[in-house]
Design an enzyme around this catalytic site. Structure first.
Site, PDB file in Angstrom:
ATOM      1  N   CYS A  36       0.812  -1.220   0.000  1.00 48.68           N
ATOM      2  CA  CYS A  36       0.000   0.000   0.000  1.00 48.68           C
ATOM      3  C   CYS A  36       0.846   1.271   0.000  1.00 48.68           C
ATOM      4  O   CYS A  36       0.538   2.233  -0.714  1.00 48.68           O
ATOM      5  CB  CYS A  36      -0.961  -0.004   1.186  1.00 48.68           C
ATOM      6  SG  CYS A  36      -0.173  -0.240   2.801  1.00 48.68           S
TER       7      CYS A  36
ATOM      8  N   HIS B  46      -2.812   6.358   4.985  1.00 46.12           N
ATOM      9  CA  HIS B  46      -1.382   6.523   5.240  1.00 46.12           C
ATOM     10  C   HIS B  46      -0.907   7.862   4.697  1.00 46.12           C
ATOM     11  O   HIS B  46      -1.394   8.348   3.666  1.00 46.12           O
ATOM     12  CB  HIS B  46      -0.576   5.413   4.555  1.00 46.12           C
ATOM     13  CG  HIS B  46      -0.752   4.062   5.168  1.00 46.12           C
ATOM     14  ND1 HIS B  46      -1.418   3.847   6.359  1.00 46.12           N
ATOM     15  CD2 HIS B  46      -0.319   2.832   4.747  1.00 46.12           C
ATOM     16  CE1 HIS B  46      -1.384   2.547   6.639  1.00 46.12           C
ATOM     17  NE2 HIS B  46      -0.727   1.920   5.678  1.00 46.12           N
TER      18      HIS B  46
END
Length: 336
Positions: free
Chosen positions: A128, A240
């Site tokens: 990711c 994130h």
């Protein structure tokens, strides 16, 4: 078009259901698979209840065109042949095959054509943190070659799964109530803390998560780019963030970079410091793009540029990226 989701009950599996529905993905039948723990559960998709089937070594994938798998590397390795046996394209969200030479590692905004060559019928979804970084790097790489990247990541609890999100909620409650804090999904208490370790350490002192960013970026971008990463778990819930420094072959001005990011595929420019406008995970969870802000010339290197990005790692960092790969294959009439 028959589509399967393997690991349907997990955080990414549930995101697959949402993304397929949001994007009106052109499927005629959806089948869900899971472990013995989740088999029998029912989920609603397009107004219809679908029961999770037990993942087994049988002919359940005989008519499947695309299988999105997010059940861990061990499961992916064990069931890859079963899933692809009859021609299904397996788009795998685990780390099982990412660095295999005969498995393409794909981010559609960067290297979609790599998905057309898949000798084993498998396409790997990158890590990711790598996905959202290379989407941003591509905009700069289109201007001039990137030689080096230094990146520090600020990774939300959800990167460790749904149970980790629950644990963070519980830890905050326990701290505020003056109770002993439960620590299970992380090495230490995450609430009111930062943990500068994601995954295990390797011999060179970097973690596996940090080495993924080095190796995967080079494979995706077909580049000699060097990436030095520090990956940190932070007590945010979802999405994130990354602080990125790049060294390019020629100087790139802030204005040139802003224009490149504004026009970049899968990117949204959010860079207005005067009005305190910059990407933050609290406000960008559930969004599709990668957001870019805090764009500055580096003060220590003439060819250096610094910027900040935020992306939803369950969405673009996992489910959405995989679905976009399938959409590309449909568009170029490579499946279905």
């Amino acid at each position: 078009m028959k589509v399967a989701i393997v690991g349907a009950s997990g955080a990414v599996g549930q995101e697959f259901l949402r993304v397929l529905e949001e994007r009106n993905f052109p499927l005629d039948e959806l089948v869900l698979f899971g472990s013995s723990r989740s088999a029998g559960r029912k989920y609603t998709f397009r107004g219809k209840e679908i029961e999770v089937k037990l993942l087994q070594h049988n002919d359940d994938f005989k008519d499947v065109d695309v299988a999105f798998t997010s059940a861990g590397a061990g499961t992916s390795k064990e069931f890859a042949d079963t899933i692809t046996k009859y021609g299904a394209v397996m788009i795998d969200n685990s780390s099982a095959f990412r660095m295999d030479n005969d498995v393409p590692l794909v981010v559609p905004e960067v290297n979609p054509e790599d998905s057309l060559e898949r000798p084993r019928g498998i396409i790997a979804n990158p890590n990711c943190t790598t996905i959202q970084m290379v989407v941003a790097l591509k905009a700069i790489e289109n201007l001039t070659h990137i030689k080096k990247v230094h990146v520090s990541t600020y990774q939300a609890a959800s990167g460790a799964g749904a149970a980790a999100m629950d644990e963070l909620y519980e830890q905050y409650r326990q701290v505020l109530a003056g109770e002993p804090v439960t620590v299970d999904k992380f090495a230490y208490q995450l609430a009111f803390n930062l943990i500068p370790q994601i995954d295990v350490f390797t011999d060179n002192g970097y973690t596996k998560e940090e080495m993924k960013m080095f190796n995967e970026t080079r494979k995706i971008m077909h580049s000699d780019i060097k990436v030095s990463a520090t990956c940190v778990r932070v007590p945010a819930l979802r999405s994130h963030s990354e602080s990125i420094w790049v060294e390019t072959e020629r100087p790139v001005s802030v204005e040139e970079a802003r224009e490149a990011f504004a026009n970049g595929d899968g990117l949204v420019l959010m860079d207005n410091p005067a009005d305190k406008e910059y990407p933050m995970p609290l406000f960008l969870s559930g969004k599709d793009p990668v957001y870019v802000g805090r764009i500055r010339k580096d003060l220590s290197e003439e060819n250096g540029l610094t910027f900040w990005i935020v992306g939803d790692q369950i969405k673009k960092g996992a489910a959405l990226n995989a679905v976009q790969i399938a959409e590309y294959l449909i568009k170029v009439k490579n499946i279905g």
